[in-house]
Design a protein around this motif. Structure first.
Motif, PDB file in Angstrom:
ATOM      1  N   ILE A  67      14.874   2.571 -15.846  1.00 37.28           N
ATOM      2  CA  ILE A  67      15.482   2.402 -14.468  1.00 37.28           C
ATOM      3  C   ILE A  67      14.700   1.633 -13.473  1.00 37.28           C
ATOM      4  O   ILE A  67      13.342   1.510 -13.073  1.00 37.28           O
ATOM      5  N   PRO A  68      15.937   0.737 -12.673  1.00 34.81           N
ATOM      6  CA  PRO A  68      14.526  -0.967 -11.852  1.00 34.81           C
ATOM      7  C   PRO A  68      13.663  -0.724 -10.567  1.00 34.81           C
ATOM      8  O   PRO A  68      14.044  -0.929  -9.173  1.00 34.81           O
ATOM      9  N   LEU A  69      12.800   0.782 -10.459  1.00 35.34           N
ATOM     10  CA  LEU A  69      11.699   1.596  -9.432  1.00 35.34           C
ATOM     11  C   LEU A  69      11.331   0.039  -9.070  1.00 35.34           C
ATOM     12  O   LEU A  69      10.141  -0.635 -10.391  1.00 35.34           O
ATOM     13  N   GLU A  70      10.465   0.141  -7.785  1.00 33.06           N
ATOM     14  CA  GLU A  70       9.179  -0.294  -8.218  1.00 33.06           C
ATOM     15  C   GLU A  70       8.845   0.426  -6.497  1.00 33.06           C
ATOM     16  O   GLU A  70       9.115   0.381  -5.324  1.00 33.06           O
ATOM     17  N   PHE A  71       7.659   0.174  -6.907  1.00 31.48           N
ATOM     18  CA  PHE A  71       6.604   0.746  -5.832  1.00 31.48           C
ATOM     19  C   PHE A  71       4.930   0.417  -5.549  1.00 31.48           C
ATOM     20  O   PHE A  71       4.721   0.237  -6.709  1.00 31.48           O
ATOM     21  N   ALA A  72       4.748  -0.197  -4.315  1.00 31.35           N
ATOM     22  CA  ALA A  72       3.391  -0.848  -4.543  1.00 31.35           C
ATOM     23  C   ALA A  72       2.639  -2.008  -5.324  1.00 31.35           C
ATOM     24  O   ALA A  72       2.361  -1.780  -5.415  1.00 31.35           O
ATOM     25  N   GLN A  73       4.277  -2.972  -5.549  1.00 31.79           N
ATOM     26  CA  GLN A  73       4.469  -3.255  -6.739  1.00 31.79           C
ATOM     27  C   GLN A  73       4.577  -3.340  -7.739  1.00 31.79           C
ATOM     28  O   GLN A  73       3.757  -4.279  -8.720  1.00 31.79           O
ATOM     29  N   VAL A  74       4.235  -2.764  -8.630  1.00 35.81           N
ATOM     30  CA  VAL A  74       4.280  -1.201  -9.871  1.00 35.81           C
ATOM     31  C   VAL A  74       5.441  -1.682  -9.900  1.00 35.81           C
ATOM     32  O   VAL A  74       6.554  -0.504  -9.794  1.00 35.81           O
ATOM     33  N   LYS A  75       6.152  -2.226 -10.991  1.00 37.84           N
ATOM     34  CA  LYS A  75       7.159  -2.370 -11.737  1.00 37.84           C
ATOM     35  C   LYS A  75       7.436  -1.263 -13.135  1.00 37.84           C
ATOM     36  O   LYS A  75       6.493  -1.445 -13.774  1.00 37.84           O
ATOM     37  N   ALA A  76       8.797  -0.052 -12.561  1.00 40.23           N
ATOM     38  CA  ALA A  76       8.458   0.379 -14.074  1.00 40.23           C
ATOM     39  C   ALA A  76       9.071  -0.404 -14.535  1.00 40.23           C
ATOM     40  O   ALA A  76      10.119  -0.489 -14.955  1.00 40.23           O
ATOM     41  N   GLY A  77       8.647   0.788 -15.969  1.00 37.72           N
ATOM     42  CA  GLY A  77       9.048   0.588 -17.478  1.00 37.72           C
ATOM     43  C   GLY A  77       9.357   1.518 -18.155  1.00 37.72           C
ATOM     44  O   GLY A  77       9.211   2.611 -18.006  1.00 37.72           O
ATOM     45  N   ASN A  78       8.569   0.738 -19.318  1.00 39.47           N
ATOM     46  CA  ASN A  78       8.888   1.987 -20.774  1.00 39.47           C
ATOM     47  C   ASN A  78       7.567   2.585 -21.005  1.00 39.47           C
ATOM     48  O   ASN A  78       7.346   2.671 -22.507  1.00 39.47           O
ATOM     49  N   VAL A  79       6.595   1.418 -20.690  1.00 43.05           N
ATOM     50  CA  VAL A  79       5.182   1.505 -21.202  1.00 43.05           C
ATOM     51  C   VAL A  79       4.188   2.435 -20.148  1.00 43.05           C
ATOM     52  O   VAL A  79       4.172   1.860 -19.127  1.00 43.05           O
ATOM     53  N   THR A  80       3.935   3.244 -21.271  1.00 45.16           N
ATOM     54  CA  THR A  80       2.723   4.432 -20.703  1.00 45.16           C
ATOM     55  C   THR A  80       0.939   4.442 -21.204  1.00 45.16           C
ATOM     56  O   THR A  80       0.831   3.418 -21.918  1.00 45.16           O
ATOM     57  N   ARG A  81       0.562   4.569 -20.245  1.00 46.86           N
ATOM     58  CA  ARG A  81      -0.822   4.644 -21.127  1.00 46.86           C
ATOM     59  C   ARG A  81      -1.626   6.019 -21.211  1.00 46.86           C
ATOM     60  O   ARG A  81      -1.288   7.287 -21.068  1.00 46.86           O
ATOM     61  N   GLY A  82      -2.403   6.018 -22.350  1.00 41.29           N
ATOM     62  CA  GLY A  82      -3.217   6.747 -23.326  1.00 41.29           C
ATOM     63  C   GLY A  82      -4.190   7.004 -22.478  1.00 41.29           C
ATOM     64  O   GLY A  82      -4.809   6.833 -21.526  1.00 41.29           O
TER      65      GLY A  82
END
Length: 688
Positions: A172-187
């Motif tokens: 879903i092409p969301l974007e907030f505070a120059q952060v674009k959503a993707g499918n990569v999360t952080r461990g």
């Protein structure tokens, strides 16, 4: 085909105390949006850790539901002008619904014809509304404290560093505070790596592989099981206080419990000091033996795996040793103090600029407590002990230990007072006068502690009301609601024979004698009575249904215990079907009694036997009511008049032509009504 929707907001570490409410808010806002957007789904799951807030919508429909509804417009007389043409109001209604006036039809509602229109709205694809919907959810989130970062205007609980937003496998092409959503999360920050979430159902397991237990129920279960395993292994009793467990739950992503030890010499310090150091400052769980004695060990939870766990334990031991060494030093230094010297220092600490210093407050509390002791007719020794306890109740606030550990106010006061030779009851009251400190905390167990506690709380409340500080909305900087609740709790648990207005009058007079009243006495008393009424109502509402609460409160609550007992008796009575006829008879009496100008009844004016019988019934019931040993007996006494009241209304015309006879009958009803309204306003009871 329905698909899962996943939104993960990745941030810098969020304060643990914010997390539970944030997860609940995220779920509520998501549910509200789905309902408004007409998107069917199979459930909403929320996940959370110190670095992420996540919502997963299960099996969301691919398309919004279609809408077919009738929309009501203006009345016919407004919709048509004098020539039978559509008015501007009708044309405006048509435009607002996206139709033309020729699609209107008329329907009657409550005898009036209105214009109606059939409105149909075809649902959009879910994928087309996700960006706007999820963006709205994120921007609507509120927190106790927000942050701004970089040059961004957006505020959030902590800076957003990554986002995952998926509709099935599609990003879903969301974007907030120059952060674009993707499918990569952080461990996990130290143990894990970035990982791809190919579709939402993989989320929990993918993060587990990267040392993040994102399901809070699973994480809590792991923490509890690990702590219990340590307890079983060492035959310990580990104090898993709920609020500490909650905090630890949101401090870690991958929990591993471990234990450490401290020198036994620290056990000579009061255990409350050690427990506070461990729980409040280090987030450690204290360890006890099976007899409840504190042991020189602690349990903590690491945000990581078991690698190098011994070294981690030694590090925690070192930190705690420094903290306890400070406490040991403060404790030793405080032993050199004298109570009189501590009390003198209170004159240098401002309580409130309009109410003087803490020393001034203590002197007022002493006067109030003494008069409360007199009002409830305590014995001479209790009154003497009350005076002493009130006079020294705040002295420990200037000690080093309480300065370092504010949570220990009162606790240290009791400990030091005993060491300085104070009477045990006085020392205990110094501690107890802060009770109840919070919801669920018990009231003081001693009469001396209860009197000083009420005096302290009343001085704060009446003082604030006297200078115009009255809680409004959510604003209550001096915790006056909590203090009023505490006074009510003490009155109930200690069964003290004193009324609210007596408490107010005593305190108001003490403040007035010192020239601290900035408002009219009667206004202050009225505001206090109403303020306490809400506290009493809250107590009643936990025990009886709403209409019983209203009926009891309308009869007054000056005697708090009596009000609560009346509520219990009335609640029991309304569950009996036959009591309905009793209440109906009471309400007939009350309705007509309102027309009476006097309660002067002349038996010589009775010209029907039912009048005399009702008068006799009232005399008997009123006498029994006044000497009733319980509210059950009091209600039974009042209810005994039911048959006489029924017979009276069946055979007697109250509003007689003879003015003297009419007034006499009304006066008789007013006598009865006056007794009834002391117990409850029965007209407020609701019957199914």
């Amino acid at each position: 085909m329905p698909k899962h929707i996943l939104l993960e907001i990745g941030m810098e570490e969020v304060p643990a105390r914010f997390m539970r409410a944030a997860m609940e808010q995220l779920k509520e806002r998501t549910a509200k949006w789905l309902q408004e957007a007409r998107i069917q789904h199979e459930g909403i799951l929320t996940y959370g850790s110190p670095r992420r807030l996540t919502v997963l919508i299960q099996d969301a429909a691919d398309k919004q539901s279609d809408v077919h509804e009738e929309v009501k417009g203006p009345a016919r007389k407004i919709a048509l002008d004098e020539n039978g043409e559509w008015s501007k109001a009708a044309q405006g209604f048509a435009r607002s619904q996206g139709i033309t006036p020729d699609q209107f039809f008329f329907k009657e509602l409550n005898g009036v014809e209105y214009v109606y229109a059939n409105k149909s709205s075809m649902g959009s694809e879910t994928s087309d509304v996700l960006v706007e919907g999820l963006s709205g959810i994120i921007t609507a989130m509120t927190f106790p404290k927000n942050m701004r970062w970089g040059a961004h205007e957006m505020r959030f609980v902590r800076p957003i560093r990554w986002m995952v937003a998926l509709h099935g496998t599609a990003i879903i092409p969301l974007e907030f505070a120059q952060v674009k959503a993707g499918n990569v999360t952080r461990g996990h920050r130290f143990l894990g790596q970035d990982t791809i979430i190919e579709e939402p159902s993989q989320y929990v397991e993918k993060l587990r592989e990267q040392y993040v237990i994102v399901d809070i129920e699973e994480r809590e279960q792991l923490i509890v099981e690990q702590i219990k395993a340590l307890a079983k292994e060492h035959d310990w009793d580990i104090g898993m206080k709920e609020d500490l467990l909650e905090e630890v739950l949101f401090l870690v992503e991958y929990p591993t419990a471990l234990y450490g030890s401290f020198d036994e010499s620290f056990l000579h310090i009061p255990k409350e000091v050690l427990i506070t150091s461990m729980r409040e400052h280090q987030r450690y769980f204290p360890v006890f033996n099976k007899d409840g004695e504190l042991l020189p060990h602690f349990v903590t939870v690491r945000n990581g795996d078991s690698k190098g766990i011994e070294e981690v334990a030694r590090g925690n031991e070192k930190v705690l040793r420094a903290r306890l060494s400070d406490a040991k030093f403060f404790y030793a230094e405080d032993q050199k103090l004298e109570i009189a010297a501590c009390n003198a220092k209170l004159d240098q600490i401002v309580f409130h600029e309009e109410l003087g210093t803490l020393g001034d407050k203590v002197r007022r509390v002493t006067k109030i407590a003494d008069q409360l002791a007199e009002a409830i007719q305590t014995d001479a020794q209790t009154r003497t002990l009350t005076n002493r306890a009130a006079a020294i109740c705040k002295y420990d606030l200037v000690t080093q230990m309480v300065y370092e550990f504010p949570e220990l106010q009162g606790v240290m006061g009791e400990d030091y007072a005993l060491k300085l030779g104070e009477h045990p009851t006085v020392a205990r009251a110094v501690n107890e006068h802060y009770k109840p400190r919070y919801a669920g905390d018990p009231a003081p167990e001693t009469t001396v502690g209860a009197l000083v506690s009420m005096a302290d709380k009343l001085d704060t409340m009446v003082g604030c009301f006297a200078i115009g500080i009255i809680p409004t909305g959510s604003q209550d900087p001096y915790a006056l609601r909590r203090q009023a609740t505490g006074v009510v709790q003490i009155l109930l648990e200690r069964n003290l024979p004193i009324q609210l207005t007596t408490l107010f009058d005593i305190t108001i007079q003490v403040l007035d004698n010192e020239g601290l009243l900035k408002r009219n006495k009667d206004e202050v008393r009225k505001d206090l009575y109403e303020f306490f009424g809400l506290r009493v109502k809250n107590v009643l509402s936990e025990q009886v249904r709403y209409d019983v609460v209203d009926a009891v409160m309308a009869a007054g609550y000056d005697d708090v215990k009596y009000a609560i007992e009346r509520g219990a008796s009335l609640m029991q009575a309304v569950q009996v079907e036959s009591f309905k006829t009793v209440v109906e008879s009471f309400n007939r009496v009350a309705n007509l009694a309102s027309k009476a100008a006097t309660t002067a009844v002349e038996a010589s004016l009775f010209d029907q036997s039912e009048e005399q019988k009702l008068y006799d019934s009232w005399q008997s019931a009123s006498a029994s009511y006044k000497v009733a040993g319980s509210t059950d007996e009091a209600l039974a006494a009042l209810s005994s008049m039911e048959q006489a009241i029924t017979d009276f209304f069946e055979h007697v015309m109250v509003m007689a032509k003879d003015e003297a006879v009419k007034n006499n009958r009304l006066a008789l009803l007013k006598l009865i009504a006056d007794d009834l309204k002391q117990f409850a306003d029965f007209s407020k009871l609701v019957w199914a």
